[in-house]
Design a protein around this motif. Structure first.
Motif, PDB file in Angstrom:
ATOM      1  N   UNK A 138      36.777  48.038  33.039  1.00 59.64           N
ATOM      2  CA  UNK A 138      37.364  48.225  34.258  1.00 59.64           C
ATOM      3  C   UNK A 138      38.887  48.944  33.586  1.00 59.64           C
ATOM      4  N   UNK A 139      39.657  49.798  34.450  1.00 60.64           N
ATOM      5  CA  UNK A 139      40.772  50.504  34.226  1.00 60.64           C
ATOM      6  C   UNK A 139      41.845  49.699  34.464  1.00 60.64           C
ATOM      7  N   UNK A 140      43.420  49.704  33.602  1.00 57.82           N
ATOM      8  CA  UNK A 140      44.158  48.710  33.360  1.00 57.82           C
ATOM      9  C   UNK A 140      45.479  49.577  33.630  1.00 57.82           C
ATOM     10  N   UNK A 141      46.189  48.959  34.405  1.00 60.88           N
ATOM     11  CA  UNK A 141      47.364  49.795  34.731  1.00 60.88           C
ATOM     12  C   UNK A 141      48.413  48.367  34.515  1.00 60.88           C
ATOM     13  N   UNK A 142      49.341  49.302  33.211  1.00 64.96           N
ATOM     14  CA  UNK A 142      50.091  48.335  32.645  1.00 64.96           C
ATOM     15  C   UNK A 142      52.024  48.340  32.863  1.00 64.96           C
ATOM     16  N   UNK A 143      51.766  47.650  34.112  1.00 64.31           N
ATOM     17  CA  UNK A 143      53.729  47.225  34.663  1.00 64.31           C
ATOM     18  C   UNK A 143      54.263  47.368  33.314  1.00 64.31           C
ATOM     19  N   UNK A 144      55.405  47.719  33.617  1.00 63.43           N
ATOM     20  CA  UNK A 144      56.504  47.550  32.026  1.00 63.43           C
ATOM     21  C   UNK A 144      57.899  47.859  32.396  1.00 63.43           C
TER      22      UNK A 144
ATOM     23  N   UNK B  46      48.543  44.644  35.344  1.00 61.23           N
ATOM     24  CA  UNK B  46      49.107  43.927  33.255  1.00 61.23           C
ATOM     25  C   UNK B  46      50.505  44.300  33.811  1.00 61.23           C
ATOM     26  N   UNK B  47      51.290  43.062  33.611  1.00 58.94           N
ATOM     27  CA  UNK B  47      52.308  42.828  34.588  1.00 58.94           C
ATOM     28  C   UNK B  47      53.446  42.210  33.491  1.00 58.94           C
ATOM     29  N   UNK B  48      54.091  43.132  32.462  1.00 59.14           N
ATOM     30  CA  UNK B  48      54.796  42.283  31.612  1.00 59.14           C
ATOM     31  C   UNK B  48      56.263  42.499  32.400  1.00 59.14           C
TER      32      UNK B  48
ATOM     33  N   UNK C  10      50.106  38.226  33.641  1.00 58.96           N
ATOM     34  CA  UNK C  10      51.505  38.695  33.238  1.00 58.96           C
ATOM     35  C   UNK C  10      51.687  37.687  32.541  1.00 58.96           C
ATOM     36  N   UNK C  11      52.790  38.190  31.561  1.00 56.52           N
ATOM     37  CA  UNK C  11      53.037  37.833  29.918  1.00 56.52           C
ATOM     38  C   UNK C  11      54.603  38.565  30.159  1.00 56.52           C
ATOM     39  N   UNK C  12      54.793  37.949  29.115  1.00 56.99           N
ATOM     40  CA  UNK C  12      56.761  38.020  28.929  1.00 56.99           C
ATOM     41  C   UNK C  12      57.178  39.254  28.669  1.00 56.99           C
TER      42      UNK C  12
ATOM     43  N   UNK D 149      50.752  53.544  34.143  1.00 57.08           N
ATOM     44  CA  UNK D 149      51.691  53.031  33.422  1.00 57.08           C
ATOM     45  C   UNK D 149      52.946  53.139  34.652  1.00 57.08           C
ATOM     46  N   UNK D 150      53.499  52.137  34.810  1.00 54.46           N
ATOM     47  CA  UNK D 150      54.965  51.953  35.691  1.00 54.46           C
ATOM     48  C   UNK D 150      55.762  50.970  35.003  1.00 54.46           C
TER      49      UNK D 150
END
Length: 367
Positions: free
Chosen positions: A186-192, A221-223, A248-250, A265-266
């Protein structure tokens, strides 16, 4: 080597200082550290977690317009310089490094008055007021972008990059995937949105979060940021069952591992973030914060955009639809992703922390 670190207010000032400390420790396990910050800044919580002794002075920033508050700030500065001098005399450092934020002012200034070698590090293209002031008395000035060189005295200024670039090179993609529970295919898109999160990014993501399920080969991955996590979680529950390809992570404390596994990365365009993603060659969709001094995040981001390493969406134009369009442009186009990755790598300075440590040693030997 005995080193005093100072910098505070936001993660963008604190994490570079901690990255320098870790690089010094890698090279010299016997090194001793003291971090001088503010009790009200993020550093009061982050630094002790890194097992570095922490002390504080009270300081606030000058207003850009004439104000009675500035008289109070000047008085606080004088008092903080005195407090910092006492801490420095007690600790007896070989060198002091400041990485930005108001708290650097009295600490680095006090060190220079005591004859202790000092370095300041500027993360952004356009320097802040504190570093402009300190550049006159600092022994060395280190900058992250070549465009910053013109703002400081040429005889003492060096281009090093941002030390967070070196920090992420020690990240482990396998450990990042294991932490997130994401399989290798899986590709990972990190939203941070940064250490405190970003309301505008959160709102845009919420408006399209159910549509992210169509990207079956991608995990999002939505931070949210600690301060937004409970509110966002409640809003997500109202939407019903989320697609299975969203976490969803804090907050993420092992960011080097997660970034090492990231495909896109977003996020905001803080200097540390840009140093990290260019060191690793991560393509990005950048939404610069419009609430920072001198609009420096957009200036940071435009450099990546010109190089072909990022898409930039200014906040006033950010919607769920504009974000999805940019994501689609990258995720559905492997050739485009590869081009952006190579452009990002071409901007990276992965040896930044190593170079900063070399400069610190040089000014210490000179004394």
């Amino acid at each position: 080597m005995r080193v005093v670190l100072t910098g505070g207010g936001t993660g963008g000032h604190i994490y570079p200082a901690l990255a320098v400390a870790r690089e010094i420790s890698r090279q010299n396990p016997q090194a001793a550290f003291l971090y001088i910050g503010s009790k009200k800044g993020l550093e009061a919580g982050l630094v002790p977690r890194s097992n570095i002794p922490f002390q504080s002075v009270e300081i606030s920033g000058l207003k850009r317009k004439l104000s009675l508050d500035n008289l109070k700030t000047l008085w606080k500065f004088v008092r903080a310089v005195g407090d910092a001098k006492k801490m420095l005399r007690d600790f007896k450092p070989d060198v002091v490094i400041g990485t930005g934020g108001y708290v650097c002012g009295p600490v680095v200034y006090a060190a220079s008055r005591l004859g202790i070698p000092t370095m300041i590090h500027e993360q952004n293209v356009v320097p802040g007021l504190t570093n402009k002031f300190l550049s006159r008395s600092a022994t060395r000035v280190a900058v992250s972008f070549k465009e910053s060189l013109a703002h400081f005295p040429p005889s003492k200024t060096v281009l090093t990059g941002n030390p967070r670039a070196t920090e992420v090179m020690h990240g482990n993609a396998e450990a990042g995937r294991s932490f997130l529970g994401v399989e290798n295919n899986k590709k990972i898109v990190l939203i941070f949105g940064g250490s405190r999160g970003a309301r505008a990014i959160n709102e845009a993501v919420l408006s399209v979060v159910t549509q992210l399920g169509k990207y079956a080969d991608t995990h999002f991955v939505y931070v949210t940021g600690d301060v937004h996590f409970e509110t966002i979680s409640a809003q997500l529950r109202e939407l019903g069952t989320l697609p299975s390809n969203i976490s969803v992570l804090p907050f993420v404390h092992n960011m080097p591992d997660v970034l090492a596994a990231t495909h896109v990365l977003v996020g905001r365009a803080g200097a540390s973030t840009l140093a990290e993603i260019t060191a690793l060659g991560v393509p990005s969709i950048l939404i610069p914060s419009p609430y920072v001094t001198n609009n420096h995040q957009e200036k940071n981001a435009r450099g990546l955009e010109r190089a072909g390493a990022a898409h930039v969406i200014v906040e006033r134009e950010l919607t769920g639809e504009s974000l999805l369009l940019s994501l689609e442009n990258i995720l559905a186009n492997p050739a485009k992703w590869e081009e952006m990755k190579n452009s990002s790598l071409s901007l990276g300075m992965p040896q930044a922390a190593t170079e900063i440590v070399r400069q610190l040693e040089a000014i210490t030997r000179k004394k």
